[in-house]
Scaffold this motif. Structure first.
Motif, PDB file in Angstrom:
ATOM      1  N   ARG A  88       0.819  -1.218   0.000  1.00 18.90           N
ATOM      2  CA  ARG A  88       0.000   0.000   0.000  1.00 18.90           C
ATOM      3  C   ARG A  88       0.849   1.263   0.000  1.00 18.90           C
ATOM      4  NH1 ARG A  88      -3.024  -0.401   5.907  1.00 18.90           N
ATOM      5  NH2 ARG A  88      -1.199  -0.372   7.248  1.00 18.90           N
ATOM      6  N   TRP A  89       2.161   1.134   0.290  1.00 17.72           N
ATOM      7  CA  TRP A  89       3.037   2.308   0.290  1.00 17.72           C
ATOM      8  C   TRP A  89       3.772   2.485  -1.034  1.00 17.72           C
ATOM      9  CZ3 TRP A  89       0.978   4.332   4.215  1.00 17.72           C
ATOM     10  CH2 TRP A  89       0.762   3.635   5.399  1.00 17.72           C
ATOM     11  N   ALA A  90       3.722   1.504  -1.925  1.00 15.93           N
ATOM     12  CA  ALA A  90       4.558   1.543  -3.127  1.00 15.93           C
ATOM     13  C   ALA A  90       4.244   2.751  -4.005  1.00 15.93           C
ATOM     14  CB  ALA A  90       4.402   0.246  -3.915  1.00 15.93           C
ATOM     15  N   TYR A  91       2.977   2.969  -4.331  1.00 14.95           N
ATOM     16  CA  TYR A  91       2.634   4.073  -5.231  1.00 14.95           C
ATOM     17  C   TYR A  91       2.871   5.440  -4.590  1.00 14.95           C
ATOM     18  CZ  TYR A  91       0.148   7.001  -8.556  1.00 14.95           C
ATOM     19  OH  TYR A  91      -0.163   7.977  -9.458  1.00 14.95           O
ATOM     20  N   PRO A  92       2.487   5.659  -3.323  1.00 18.26           N
ATOM     21  CA  PRO A  92       2.811   6.949  -2.706  1.00 18.26           C
ATOM     22  C   PRO A  92       4.312   7.240  -2.673  1.00 18.26           C
ATOM     23  CG  PRO A  92       1.167   5.804  -1.394  1.00 18.26           C
ATOM     24  CD  PRO A  92       1.624   4.843  -2.439  1.00 18.26           C
ATOM     25  N   LEU A  93       5.131   6.213  -2.417  1.00 14.27           N
ATOM     26  CA  LEU A  93       6.574   6.431  -2.406  1.00 14.27           C
ATOM     27  C   LEU A  93       7.104   6.705  -3.813  1.00 14.27           C
ATOM     28  CD1 LEU A  93       7.628   3.709   0.176  1.00 14.27           C
ATOM     29  CD2 LEU A  93       7.793   6.198   0.474  1.00 14.27           C
ATOM     30  N   GLU A  94       6.530   6.048  -4.806  1.00 17.34           N
ATOM     31  CA  GLU A  94       6.896   6.338  -6.199  1.00 17.34           C
ATOM     32  C   GLU A  94       6.587   7.792  -6.537  1.00 17.34           C
ATOM     33  OE1 GLU A  94       8.127   5.941 -10.125  1.00 17.34           O
ATOM     34  OE2 GLU A  94       8.311   4.417  -8.575  1.00 17.34           O
ATOM     35  N   GLN A  95       5.411   8.264  -6.123  1.00 17.85           N
ATOM     36  CA  GLN A  95       5.049   9.664  -6.365  1.00 17.85           C
ATOM     37  C   GLN A  95       5.999  10.604  -5.640  1.00 17.85           C
ATOM     38  OE1 GLN A  95       0.826   9.164  -5.058  1.00 17.85           O
ATOM     39  NE2 GLN A  95       0.348  10.220  -6.963  1.00 17.85           N
ATOM     40  N   ALA A  96       6.300  10.289  -4.383  1.00 19.00           N
ATOM     41  CA  ALA A  96       7.194  11.142  -3.597  1.00 19.00           C
ATOM     42  C   ALA A  96       8.581  11.206  -4.234  1.00 19.00           C
ATOM     43  CB  ALA A  96       7.294  10.628  -2.164  1.00 19.00           C
ATOM     44  N   LEU A  97       9.064  10.059  -4.693  1.00 15.71           N
ATOM     45  CA  LEU A  97      10.364  10.037  -5.359  1.00 15.71           C
ATOM     46  C   LEU A  97      10.344  10.924  -6.600  1.00 15.71           C
ATOM     47  CD1 LEU A  97      13.215   8.838  -5.613  1.00 15.71           C
ATOM     48  CD2 LEU A  97      12.225   6.948  -6.891  1.00 15.71           C
ATOM     49  N   GLY A  98       9.262  10.845  -7.363  1.00 17.34           N
ATOM     50  CA  GLY A  98       9.132  11.694  -8.547  1.00 17.34           C
ATOM     51  C   GLY A  98       9.147  13.172  -8.203  1.00 17.34           C
ATOM     52  N   HIS A  99       8.435  13.547  -7.128  1.00 16.91           N
ATOM     53  CA  HIS A  99       8.429  14.951  -6.709  1.00 16.91           C
ATOM     54  C   HIS A  99       9.819  15.402  -6.259  1.00 16.91           C
ATOM     55  CE1 HIS A  99       4.216  14.727  -7.189  1.00 16.91           C
ATOM     56  NE2 HIS A  99       3.918  14.217  -6.011  1.00 16.91           N
ATOM     57  N   SER A 100      10.572  14.500  -5.630  1.00 16.33           N
ATOM     58  CA  SER A 100      11.903  14.867  -5.154  1.00 16.33           C
ATOM     59  C   SER A 100      12.902  15.020  -6.292  1.00 16.33           C
ATOM     60  CB  SER A 100      12.417  13.818  -4.160  1.00 16.33           C
ATOM     61  OG  SER A 100      12.817  12.634  -4.821  1.00 16.33           O
ATOM     62  N   LEU A 101      12.529  14.557  -7.486  1.00 14.58           N
ATOM     63  CA  LEU A 101      13.387  14.674  -8.662  1.00 14.58           C
ATOM     64  C   LEU A 101      12.871  15.740  -9.627  1.00 14.58           C
ATOM     65  CD1 LEU A 101      13.929  10.852  -9.226  1.00 14.58           C
ATOM     66  CD2 LEU A 101      15.701  12.494  -8.581  1.00 14.58           C
ATOM     67  N   ALA A 102      12.286  16.781  -9.053  1.00 16.84           N
ATOM     68  CA  ALA A 102      11.626  17.800  -9.869  1.00 16.84           C
ATOM     69  C   ALA A 102      12.594  18.552 -10.777  1.00 16.84           C
ATOM     70  CB  ALA A 102      10.896  18.790  -8.964  1.00 16.84           C
ATOM     71  N   ASN A 103      13.886  18.599 -10.425  1.00 17.48           N
ATOM     72  CA  ASN A 103      14.848  19.362 -11.212  1.00 17.48           C
ATOM     73  C   ASN A 103      15.447  18.581 -12.372  1.00 17.48           C
ATOM     74  OD1 ASN A 103      14.825  21.854  -9.755  1.00 17.48           O
ATOM     75  ND2 ASN A 103      15.969  20.856  -8.122  1.00 17.48           N
ATOM     76  N   THR A 137      31.505  18.840 -14.982  1.00 18.32           N
ATOM     77  CA  THR A 137      31.306  17.968 -13.825  1.00 18.32           C
ATOM     78  C   THR A 137      30.391  18.653 -12.821  1.00 18.32           C
ATOM     79  OG1 THR A 137      33.515  17.021 -14.104  1.00 18.32           O
ATOM     80  CG2 THR A 137      32.440  16.684 -11.968  1.00 18.32           C
ATOM     81  N   PHE A 138      29.417  17.915 -12.318  1.00 19.26           N
ATOM     82  CA  PHE A 138      28.531  18.374 -11.252  1.00 19.26           C
ATOM     83  C   PHE A 138      28.724  17.450 -10.053  1.00 19.26           C
ATOM     84  CE2 PHE A 138      25.768  18.791 -15.217  1.00 19.26           C
ATOM     85  CZ  PHE A 138      26.277  20.036 -15.541  1.00 19.26           C
ATOM     86  N   GLY A 139      27.955  17.685  -9.018  1.00 19.88           N
ATOM     87  CA  GLY A 139      28.072  16.805  -7.865  1.00 19.88           C
ATOM     88  C   GLY A 139      26.896  16.948  -6.926  1.00 19.88           C
ATOM     89  N   GLY A 140      26.772  15.968  -6.031  1.00 16.62           N
ATOM     90  CA  GLY A 140      25.750  16.073  -4.996  1.00 16.62           C
ATOM     91  C   GLY A 140      24.832  14.875  -4.965  1.00 16.62           C
ATOM     92  N   LEU A 141      24.003  14.855  -3.938  1.00 18.75           N
ATOM     93  CA  LEU A 141      23.076  13.743  -3.718  1.00 18.75           C
ATOM     94  C   LEU A 141      21.623  14.163  -3.894  1.00 18.75           C
ATOM     95  CD1 LEU A 141      24.965  12.309  -0.658  1.00 18.75           C
ATOM     96  CD2 LEU A 141      24.771  11.225  -2.890  1.00 18.75           C
ATOM     97  N   SER A 142      21.429  15.344  -4.466  1.00 19.17           N
ATOM     98  CA  SER A 142      20.082  15.769  -4.848  1.00 19.17           C
ATOM     99  C   SER A 142      20.099  16.024  -6.353  1.00 19.17           C
ATOM    100  CB  SER A 142      19.663  17.041  -4.103  1.00 19.17           C
ATOM    101  OG  SER A 142      20.278  18.169  -4.669  1.00 19.17           O
ATOM    102  N   ASP A 143      18.926  16.335  -6.877  1.00 20.50           N
ATOM    103  CA  ASP A 143      18.819  16.511  -8.330  1.00 20.50           C
ATOM    104  C   ASP A 143      19.128  17.927  -8.782  1.00 20.50           C
ATOM    105  OD1 ASP A 143      16.598  17.546  -7.036  1.00 20.50           O
ATOM    106  OD2 ASP A 143      15.342  17.311  -8.795  1.00 20.50           O
ATOM    107  N   ALA A 144      19.509  18.818  -7.864  1.00 18.89           N
ATOM    108  CA  ALA A 144      19.643  20.238  -8.190  1.00 18.89           C
ATOM    109  C   ALA A 144      20.667  20.497  -9.286  1.00 18.89           C
ATOM    110  CB  ALA A 144      20.004  21.030  -6.937  1.00 18.89           C
ATOM    111  N   ALA A 145      21.722  19.691  -9.360  1.00 16.53           N
ATOM    112  CA  ALA A 145      22.784  19.932 -10.331  1.00 16.53           C
ATOM    113  C   ALA A 145      22.285  19.853 -11.767  1.00 16.53           C
ATOM    114  CB  ALA A 145      23.921  18.928 -10.128  1.00 16.53           C
ATOM    115  N   PHE A 146      21.247  19.059 -12.028  1.00 19.35           N
ATOM    116  CA  PHE A 146      20.801  18.874 -13.398  1.00 19.35           C
ATOM    117  C   PHE A 146      20.207  20.137 -14.012  1.00 19.35           C
ATOM    118  CE2 PHE A 146      20.608  14.238 -12.285  1.00 19.35           C
ATOM    119  CZ  PHE A 146      21.655  13.888 -13.128  1.00 19.35           C
ATOM    120  N   ARG A 147      19.923  21.142 -13.200  1.00 18.72           N
ATOM    121  CA  ARG A 147      19.464  22.409 -13.767  1.00 18.72           C
ATOM    122  C   ARG A 147      20.514  23.015 -14.685  1.00 18.72           C
ATOM    123  NH1 ARG A 147      17.446  25.036  -8.157  1.00 18.72           N
ATOM    124  NH2 ARG A 147      19.666  24.725  -7.789  1.00 18.72           N
ATOM    125  N   MET A 148      21.791  22.605 -14.488  1.00 19.14           N
ATOM    126  CA  MET A 148      22.886  23.174 -15.272  1.00 19.14           C
ATOM    127  C   MET A 148      22.913  22.650 -16.704  1.00 19.14           C
ATOM    128  SD  MET A 148      24.194  25.177 -13.095  1.00 19.14           S
ATOM    129  CE  MET A 148      24.318  25.436 -11.317  1.00 19.14           C
TER     130      MET A 148
END
Length: 527
Positions: free
Chosen positions: A339-354, A500-511
């Motif tokens: 029951r948590w699979a789809y909500p976590l999939e959505q959350a992961l997608g939101h966290s990769l907004a960049n 070269t970029f770096g980090g553990l979030s998706d923010a670098a991909f804005r470049m």
């Protein structure tokens, strides 16, 4: 004959992670590229969970390199270093590295007698964003440099105390397990109450009394949270579970600032279905994510589970929690119920907004070599850099118009996926591919794509064909996303379509779209 002024001529944008031109060796023996001090510190900072071992460096070695770089740049380039530290704690969301960096920054500048650039007080205050962090900084300072705390440190901590301390923060973070209690910090830095918070004077006095006279300390009558909490604590143990199960029990717990961590101790009994359902409404989004297994084991109702699912998958909640994408993968791997699979999939997608939707054809290479698997990201995580790399590489491939997704190590292979497919489902197709032969992977899979993105720790092995970026024509961009922050990189960076970029979030991909529109890419805090 015109050599340069041709119709096909394009501007060559630059980025800030820059190679010096000096050749080093990677840990695997490949010809590596040295980065300048700012670039080395930036990549180490955004990949550094302090005191954590990696495959090629011990935690002590990484911490020593980090402190040395901060100390050198604090004196030679204070404005840039102060900007990095503030950004690191803010958008970078790395608490410990920024706190350690601020302490080292101030100590180095005091030792050198430096007075230019941002004030030491400002730098200290800029990295303290949570109420437990003033104590963290003071504990690091005194453990490293002794009990003589200089005035700029005290004043920066005092600024943070005025901003952060409240009744709820006192209940959550002022615990007996801490070496520096709120009262200790107030005694040390002599923080005056914020003039715009008239209630803070009484709160500070209570924090001092609670520290030195815990049996007789009385919360200020004006603070409803502290008064409500004291009333709950005064209840006989045999009456406490009735509060949890009563109508309005959840509201009473929330009004008293009762956290889920404190609730079990207060009840002096198990966190059963009723206890969880009473405290869930007042829990934060990431506390919910971390406790999904506990909810299932306690048997919370489907109705409450639906409320949890809505909270953890809400885009605003995900943005507010500022968690790294791999946190949702960890929750997915450890939550037993589907029951948590789809909500976590959505959350992961939101966290990769960049992650950008890249046009044309894109080759995405994900490092699954042994060095990416060996060390956990932190001592509180069972995930490693291989998992993080797979998340980001998969997200890039799914968003791109036409992508080839490849995992590599000693060998390499292309992974199949369908548009709109679940990121979490695709992650199950990745394997462990042994050593690191990035160059051969690029040579095997580059087939005229418009760009190449490599998610890796950059420690490729020697290859007679040279570094991985040389396998791609000079007019095709190659982007490396470094997840480890080691000193030597696998290719040049900063210009000529090599970045070269770096980090553990998706923010670098804005470049990526910025550079491909022929615009220079600045440091994140200056962009």
């Amino acid at each position: 004959m015109s050599r340069f002024n041709k119709r096909a001529a394009r501007a060559q944008p630059t980025s800030r992670v820059t190679s010096t031109g000096r050749v080093l060796r990677t840990y695997e023996g490949g010809r590596g590229h040295e980065r300048d001090a700012r670039s080395e510190l930036f990549l180490l900072s955004v990949a550094n969970f302090v005191s954590q071992h990696t495959f090629y460096e011990t935690g002590t070695d990484r911490d020593t390199r980090f402190a040395r770089l901060v100390r050198d740049l604090a004196v030679t380039d204070p404005a840039w270093t102060a900007g990095l530290l503030g950004w690191l704690r803010g958008e970078g969301n790395l608490r410990t590295a920024s706190v350690v960096g601020a302490a080292e920054y101030v100590h180095a500048r005091l030792e050198a007698g430096a007075t230019d650039g941002p004030s030491n007080r400002q730098v200290i205050a800029s990295v303290l964003r949570r109420p437990d962090e003033p104590g963290e900084l003071l504990a690091y300072w005194t453990a490293t440099y002794g009990r003589n705390v200089p005035k700029p440190v005290k004043r920066g901590v005092a600024d943070a105390v005025r901003r952060l301390y409240s009744g709820k923060s006192l209940l959550k973070y002022d615990t007996a397990s801490k070496g520096y209690r709120f009262g200790d910090i107030l005694n040390l830095v002599h923080a005056a109450p914020d003039p715009d918070k008239p209630w803070q004077g009484e709160l500070f006095r209570y924090a001092l009394d609670r520290r030195h006279n815990p049996d007789t300390a009385l919360p200020p009558a004006s603070n409803r949270t502290l008064v409500a909490h004291r009333e709950l604590m005064a209840l006989p143990v045999d009456q406490r579970r009735a509060v949890v199960t009563s109508e309005g029990g959840a509201e009473r717990l929330a009004a008293a600032g009762m956290t889920w961590e404190a609730l079990a101790g207060w009840l002096q009994g198990p966190m059963d279905k009723e206890a969880w359902e009473a405290v869930i409404p007042s829990m934060g989004a990431m506390a919910l994510v971390r406790n999904l297994r506990n909810f299932d084991q306690a048997g919370v109702s489907d109705e409450v589970a639906a409320q949890v699912a809505a909270r953890i998958s809400d885009p605003a909640e995900v943005a507010r929690s500022r968690q790294f994408p791999f946190r949702y993968l960890a929750a997915y791997q450890h939550a037993p119920s589907l029951r948590w699979a789809y909500p976590l999939e959505q959350a992961l997608g939101h966290s990769l907004a960049n992650v950008p939707a890249l046009p044309g054809r894109t080759l995405v290479l994900v490092d699954r070599s042994g060095s990416m698997f060996w060390s956990q990201l932190s001592d509180r995580s069972e995930l490693n850099r291989a998992d993080a790399a797979a998340i980001f590489g998969t997200a890039l491939a799914l968003r791109a118009k036409d992508a080839d997704l490849v995992e590599f190590g000693t060998t390499s292979r292309r992974l199949t996926f369908g548009k709109g497919e679940s990121v979490l489902k695709i992650l199950g197709r990745f394997g462990d591919l042994g050593g690191t032969d990035t160059t051969s992977a690029v040579r095997a899979h580059y087939r005229g794509q418009d760009r190449v993105l490599i998610v890796t720790d950059e420690q490729y092995a020697h290859n007679r064909h040279g570094d991985p970026t040389r396998q791609v024509p000079a007019d095709v961009p190659v982007y490396t996303w470094n997840l480890a922050g080691y000193r030597a990189g696998h290719g040049p960076s900063g210009k000529a379509n090599r970045h070269t970029f770096g980090g553990l979030s998706d923010a670098a991909f804005r470049m990526v779209p910025l550079l491909e529109s022929a615009r220079d890419a600045d440091w994140p805090w200056a962009a």
